[in-house]
Enzyme design. Structure first.
Site, PDB file in Angstrom:
ATOM      1  N   GLU A   1       9.827  -4.448  10.130  1.00 48.17           N
ATOM      2  CA  GLU A   1      10.011  -3.057   9.469  1.00 48.17           C
ATOM      3  C   GLU A   1      10.793  -2.186  10.369  1.00 48.17           C
ATOM      4  OE1 GLU A   1       7.430  -1.137   7.449  1.00 48.17           O
ATOM      5  OE2 GLU A   1       8.248   1.174   6.544  1.00 48.17           O
TER       6      GLU A   1
ATOM      7  N   LYS B   1      -1.301  -9.252   2.596  1.00 44.96           N
ATOM      8  CA  LYS B   1      -0.518  -9.235   4.095  1.00 44.96           C
ATOM      9  C   LYS B   1      -1.310  -7.540   4.560  1.00 44.96           C
ATOM     10  CE  LYS B   1       3.556  -5.956   3.401  1.00 44.96           C
ATOM     11  NZ  LYS B   1       2.697  -4.656   4.537  1.00 44.96           N
TER      12      LYS B   1
ATOM     13  N   GLU C   1      -1.611  -5.319   8.500  1.00 40.74           N
ATOM     14  CA  GLU C   1      -0.762  -4.646   9.769  1.00 40.74           C
ATOM     15  C   GLU C   1      -0.768  -4.733  10.894  1.00 40.74           C
ATOM     16  OE1 GLU C   1       1.176  -0.617   8.336  1.00 40.74           O
ATOM     17  OE2 GLU C   1       1.644  -0.698   6.975  1.00 40.74           O
TER      18      GLU C   1
ATOM     19  N   ASP D   1       0.560  -1.293  -0.577  1.00 42.12           N
ATOM     20  CA  ASP D   1       0.070  -0.377   0.163  1.00 42.12           C
ATOM     21  C   ASP D   1       0.943   1.040  -0.040  1.00 42.12           C
ATOM     22  OD1 ASP D   1       0.798  -0.390   2.327  1.00 42.12           O
ATOM     23  OD2 ASP D   1      -0.841   0.594   3.445  1.00 42.12           O
ATOM     24  N   SER D   2       2.040   0.683   0.488  1.00 42.52           N
ATOM     25  CA  SER D   2       3.401   2.147  -0.382  1.00 42.52           C
ATOM     26  C   SER D   2       2.627   2.853  -0.976  1.00 42.52           C
ATOM     27  CB  SER D   2       4.501   1.600  -0.085  1.00 42.52           C
ATOM     28  OG  SER D   2       4.524   0.641  -1.379  1.00 42.52           O
TER      29      SER D   2
ATOM     30  N   ASP E   1      -1.081  -6.354  -0.277  1.00 39.32           N
ATOM     31  CA  ASP E   1      -1.913  -5.873   1.229  1.00 39.32           C
ATOM     32  C   ASP E   1      -2.954  -5.075   1.313  1.00 39.32           C
ATOM     33  OD1 ASP E   1       0.441  -5.198   2.707  1.00 39.32           O
ATOM     34  OD2 ASP E   1       0.949  -2.868   1.942  1.00 39.32           O
TER      35      ASP E   1
HETATM   36  O1  KIV Z   1       3.374  -1.159   1.608  1.00 36.86           O
HETATM   37  C1  KIV Z   1       5.087  -1.695   1.364  1.00 36.86           C
HETATM   38  O2  KIV Z   1       5.249  -1.453   0.295  1.00 36.86           O
HETATM   39  C2  KIV Z   1       5.226  -2.073   2.472  1.00 36.86           C
HETATM   40  C3  KIV Z   1       6.589  -2.980   2.763  1.00 36.86           C
HETATM   41  C4  KIV Z   1       7.606  -1.747   2.590  1.00 36.86           C
HETATM   42  C5  KIV Z   1       6.770  -3.464   3.729  1.00 36.86           C
HETATM   43  O3  KIV Z   1       5.004  -3.175   3.518  1.00 36.86           O
END
Ligand code: KIV
Length: 276
Positions: A187, A118, A120, A49-50, A88
């Site tokens: 992280e 994924k 968090e 989600d970056s 994510d």
């Molecule tokens: O959102 C993302 O790109 C991430 C990674 C940097 C681990 O969670």
């Protein structure tokens, strides 16, 4: 019947089995052409989600939507032949209840064809991960610095220097390691803690800003390619410097368009020559 042989995709079980064998290679990917370039070299491609910050210029990941994650998950899947793809879950799509998490994780899996999702969270998310993984959804965890908690954590900074912080990360990692997750991102934490957690965890730790002691590494692809250069966190290494290459190419293009030297004859269509 077609005899075309599909390449074998790396599964989440293959990723788990790499622990103790060799370091796991992971990068973020958001588009088809970049996924094609990463695929031969990466075990795992993370549609992080970056992308909210990297592609959409947001200041954090909070406003990223399910639709954005699904669209980019589909794009990455179109470029991948062998890598294991994790998408994510965006902020607000899984924290409310394990049922909400299942509904949205299943939607991501069905609409993108990805291998896993994924999410968090530490101890508070372990039950949700167990709920998903026992119902057919492979999950990657994410502990330590959790970007979706930026508003309660008061910003982005590495964690684990105080005993209280280290204890919390330790408990979170223990809970996620036992939840059914096939691996988890660790992280922004100090090396001794990353080493201790990686040694104890039954599944691979994928580090970002968490030292070489982790079982694998992940970076944001635009960071490691040197496309994003506004600032460079300590944990990022530029393996290329593409920003000046792109700037120079665009500068040259602009000059040639203004000078009418582009397009040249070889880029131009003409009438076919008539037979005499
Ligand atoms: O959102 C993302 O790109 C991430 C990674 C940097 C681990 O969670």
């Amino acid at each position: 019947m077609s005899m075309a042989v599909r390449k074998k995709r790396i599964s989440t079980a293959d990723i788990t089995a790499l622990k103790g064998e060799r370091p796991i290679v992971c990068l973020t990917a958001y588009t088809t052409p970049i996924a094609k370039l990463l695929d031969p070299h990466c075990d795992l491609l993370l549609v992080g989600d970056s992308l909210g910050m990297v592609l959409y210029g947001m200041t954090n990941t909070i406003a990223v939507t399910m639709e954005m994650m699904i669209a980019h998950g589909q794009a990455v899947m179109r470029g991948v032949e062998r890598g294991c793809v994790t998408v994510d879950m965006p902020f607000g799509s899984y924290q409310e209840s394990k049922e909400q998490a299942f509904r949205n994780a299943a939607r991501i899996m069905k609409e993108t064809g990805c291998d896993s999702v994924k999410l968090e969270g530490g101890e508070e998310m372990a039950e949700t991960i167990h709920f998903l993984t026992t119902r057919g959804i492979p999950v990657m965890g994410h502990v330590g610095l959790m970007p979706q908690q930026v508003n309660t954590a008061g910003g982005y900074r590495s964690l684990g220097r105080t005993e209280a912080e280290a204890d919390k990360i330790r408990r979170d990692a223990l809970a996620i390691g036992q939840s059914g997750a096939f691996s988890f991102v660790l992280e922004g934490t100090i090396e001794p803690l990353a080493r201790e957690i990686s040694a104890a965890a039954p599944v691979p730790t994928i580090g970002i800003g968490a030292s070489p002691a982790c079982d694998g590494q992940v970076l944001v692809v635009d960071d490691m390619l040197g496309v994003f250069t506004d600032f460079k966190p300590r944990f990022v290494k530029h393996f290329a410097s593409l920003a000046p290459v792109i700037s120079k190419a665009v500068e040259d293009y602009a000059e040639e368009v203004k000078a009418r030297t582009f397009p040249a004859q070889e880029h131009t269509f003409q009438m076919k020559k008539q037979p005499i």
